[in-house]
Design a protein around this motif. Sequence first.
Motif, mmCIF file in Angstrom:
data_model
loop_
_atom_site.group_PDB
_atom_site.id
_atom_site.type_symbol
_atom_site.label_atom_id
_atom_site.label_comp_id
_atom_site.label_asym_id
_atom_site.label_seq_id
_atom_site.Cartn_x
_atom_site.Cartn_y
_atom_site.Cartn_z
ATOM 1 N N HIS A 181 -54.362 115.844 -67.126
ATOM 2 C CA HIS A 181 -53.313 116.860 -67.953
ATOM 3 C C HIS A 181 -52.673 115.952 -69.026
ATOM 4 O O HIS A 181 -52.181 115.953 -69.755
ATOM 5 C CB HIS A 181 -52.529 117.845 -66.605
ATOM 6 N N THR B 7 -52.069 115.862 -72.353
ATOM 7 C CA THR B 7 -50.307 115.493 -73.662
ATOM 8 C C THR B 7 -50.930 114.340 -73.699
ATOM 9 O O THR B 7 -50.076 114.678 -75.168
ATOM 10 C CB THR B 7 -49.616 115.575 -72.190
ATOM 11 N N GLU B 8 -51.490 113.192 -73.669
ATOM 12 C CA GLU B 8 -50.984 112.538 -74.499
ATOM 13 C C GLU B 8 -52.341 112.543 -76.105
ATOM 14 O O GLU B 8 -52.006 112.419 -77.074
ATOM 15 C CB GLU B 8 -52.306 110.939 -74.154
ATOM 16 N N ASP C 100 -52.002 116.933 -77.431
ATOM 17 C CA ASP C 100 -50.147 118.001 -77.244
ATOM 18 C C ASP C 100 -49.574 118.707 -78.830
ATOM 19 O O ASP C 100 -49.633 119.718 -78.648
ATOM 20 C CB ASP C 100 -49.014 117.008 -77.022
ATOM 21 N N ASP C 101 -50.383 118.030 -79.918
ATOM 22 C CA ASP C 101 -50.105 119.076 -81.247
ATOM 23 C C ASP C 101 -51.237 119.405 -81.399
ATOM 24 O O ASP C 101 -51.048 120.765 -82.394
ATOM 25 C CB ASP C 101 -49.983 117.481 -82.606
ATOM 26 N N HIS D 84 -53.777 123.563 -76.559
ATOM 27 C CA HIS D 84 -52.918 123.885 -74.756
ATOM 28 C C HIS D 84 -53.858 124.102 -73.664
ATOM 29 O O HIS D 84 -55.161 124.535 -74.443
ATOM 30 C CB HIS D 84 -51.739 125.094 -74.932
ATOM 31 N N ARG E 279 -61.037 113.730 -78.765
ATOM 32 C CA ARG E 279 -60.142 113.813 -79.648
ATOM 33 C C ARG E 279 -60.156 113.628 -81.225
ATOM 34 O O ARG E 279 -60.067 113.558 -81.817
ATOM 35 C CB ARG E 279 -58.491 112.949 -78.902
#
Lengths: 396, 396
Positions: free
Chosen positions: A305, A309-310, A313-314, A317, A387
């Motif tokens: 999580h 979030t790091e 997040d953009d 979800h 990412r």
Amino acid sequence: MPALPYAARATGLVGSVIDSSTSLLHKQTHDIVRFAMGSPAAEAVPARILSTIAADELSRPAAYDYAATEGDPPLHAALLDMLRGTSDETTADRLTVTAGGMQGLDLFCKIFVDPGDLVVVESPTYTNGSATALSYGAELLEVPVDGDGMIVDDLPRLLDGRTPKAIYTIPTFQNPSGATLSLERRHRLLELARSWGSMVIDDDPYGLLRFEGDPLPTLRELGAGDPLVFAVRTFSKIIAPGLRVGWVDADPELQRLLINAKQAMDTCTNLPAQRLLTGFLAGGHLEAHLVTQRAEYKRRKEAMHAALTEHFDDIAHWTDPEGGFFLWVTLENGVDTEKLFEVALAEGVAFIPGPAFSPTGRFTDAFRLCFASTPPDRIHEGITRLRRATAKLSPA
Amino acid sequence: MPALPYAARATGLVGSVIDSSTSLLHKQTHDIVRFAMGSPAAEAVPARILSTIAADELSRPAAYDYAATEGDPPLHAALLDMLRGTSDETTADRLTVTAGGMQGLDLFCKIFVDPGDLVVVESPTYTNGSATALSYGAELLEVPVDGDGMIVDDLPRLLDGRTPKAIYTIPTFQNPSGATLSLERRHRLLELARSWGSMVIDDDPYGLLRFEGDPLPTLRELGAGDPLVFAVRTFSKIIAPGLRVGWVDADPELQRLLINAKQAMDTCTNLPAQRLLTGFLAGGHLEAHLVTQRAEYKRRKEAMHAALTEHFDDIAHWTDPEGGFFLWVTLENGVDTEKLFEVALAEGVAFIPGPAFSPTGRFTDAFRLCFASTPPDRIHEGITRLRRATAKLSPA
């Protein structure tokens, strides 16, 4: 040489993408962070205890004979003890030992599913479970899942007047979403099933791995012996999947049919693993083992999580499971997760794309992550790589 | 509580008589001579070697993970070595590891058998094999067996213009008759299957247990890669049945389908047993083990023959297998062998009555005896008891 004269039936839903990730698991591929498979962590497997038990149990020739088809009697006894006082407390005449939870699903379908029967599945759902129903000719109806599990109240509308033969659910820490069916929906699901005379397949591999929140009664417990409820359980996630031992808890009148069906499938479940599990349970090792696992899986979910979030997040979800192995990430940037899979693999991280969890290929924007099998520092590294892979497909 | 709304499908052929004898095996019943089950003798199971291997292999957490669905790669390698130079020499792309031979049959049916398909079986045949075909809706055609195995030349007449989807045979030391399909019939069977485009299920659990006579090439070898031949093999009879490990040798194009089908059945075969077998094979233990077993099983068959000659010469005839586990006794005095079963049990001897080996309940005058699992002195005792039981039903 003649070609095969028959169109062999493709029984699995598992497509090429998952094939790659599955075989990944078994190759010495360098430095891949593996969020794909739903295996317990290597360090979570009590190999030391099991091998101590093996030294004793597996020195006896009788440990290698055919087992009773319904399960080795000492394992039955140890299981009854293990379940006493839990939501799954039961009696020996309801228990049939199986080759993992999967065989519980296969047994159900072999006994109950005829070609053309309608089987309700969650959407997303556990691929191999729905594949089993398909292999017996079932037609599947997908019912969406939200944060409280299957949206049971959508069922009547989606059924459009048809009656399902069975409703297949993973009510607790669902695979792949991690969602848990709320108590209200559990009651409602049983109520609807009774009104239609539909069987309920209560597949609960993760229930003992709750690390947050309050436990809910199983559908089995809420069903209170209703013969419509067919419960499928397994040691795969709480002890080790390679043992291939699980059990079915079903109406006593079904036990004879289950035994006959299983004799036509694999005769019996492998006995050495049953003996190892009996030793583990009878030795009182389970509770301490579960306490350790729950704490560790909580730490890993929190690490995942934090990393999501790091880094995401953009653009995404994700779900917040209170136990089990999986969380479900939905991208909001239009990236196709099957395409992402290949790029991510090149970056050194594996997951399972969303369409693998839908018989109609939904969820091209989503993927499943297993947080259970990777230590927190590697989870951070894996999500960082993921990412990077996402950025390559979505330069914005 | 509502009753089940569906007629659950009875998938097995295993009737109450066999149920009794099966459960017998697992109870501490005093002093029963057990000719019923097809298990290797306890003293034939290499438990000491396997437990030595377990001490090493099963101390590793990786031994408890999911296995590759097609089989653990080290077991694939050990199997290829084991089969090199034999009639079953093969390549890795043809191998799928299964949960015993039974799962090979279940996989075949899941992929190929549709409801209403005609499947040819031997008469008598292996009950669980034919039950598997029935569980997928097959129609069975029984073709008589004589001393040279299935009477292949009867096939066209019995088919009466229909085309079988598959022909299921145990060509070598057949279960239950002990008969071996002659070389001429092997060729003829393949020729007929090709003319019809029918698959041939070559189920050969006992071939490595020949203790007399000259070996014959397997159907797999005679088929020379013909995709119509689907070979089912197992470690159950040569090492130990409780491990539940066997393999399928089939056209490479089928491997992907077999993997998908198996994922919808039990995900993979239990890994600890695969690791034990790999250790056993790679350690070079198999050949010495087989040499010992063959000599012992020959001694036991001869003991059973001698005892039958002493006690049954006037009222029965029986087969003379050159290997394997079973012989088949046909009574000539009109005694019903299902009735005999109960009386024999009271006298302290168990066997399996003939009708259990026919989907239409033929062979009320016959029964199967397993000579492999009982030492010679006990064989004599058991046959003596059996004659006493027969005398009670047939005072003449």
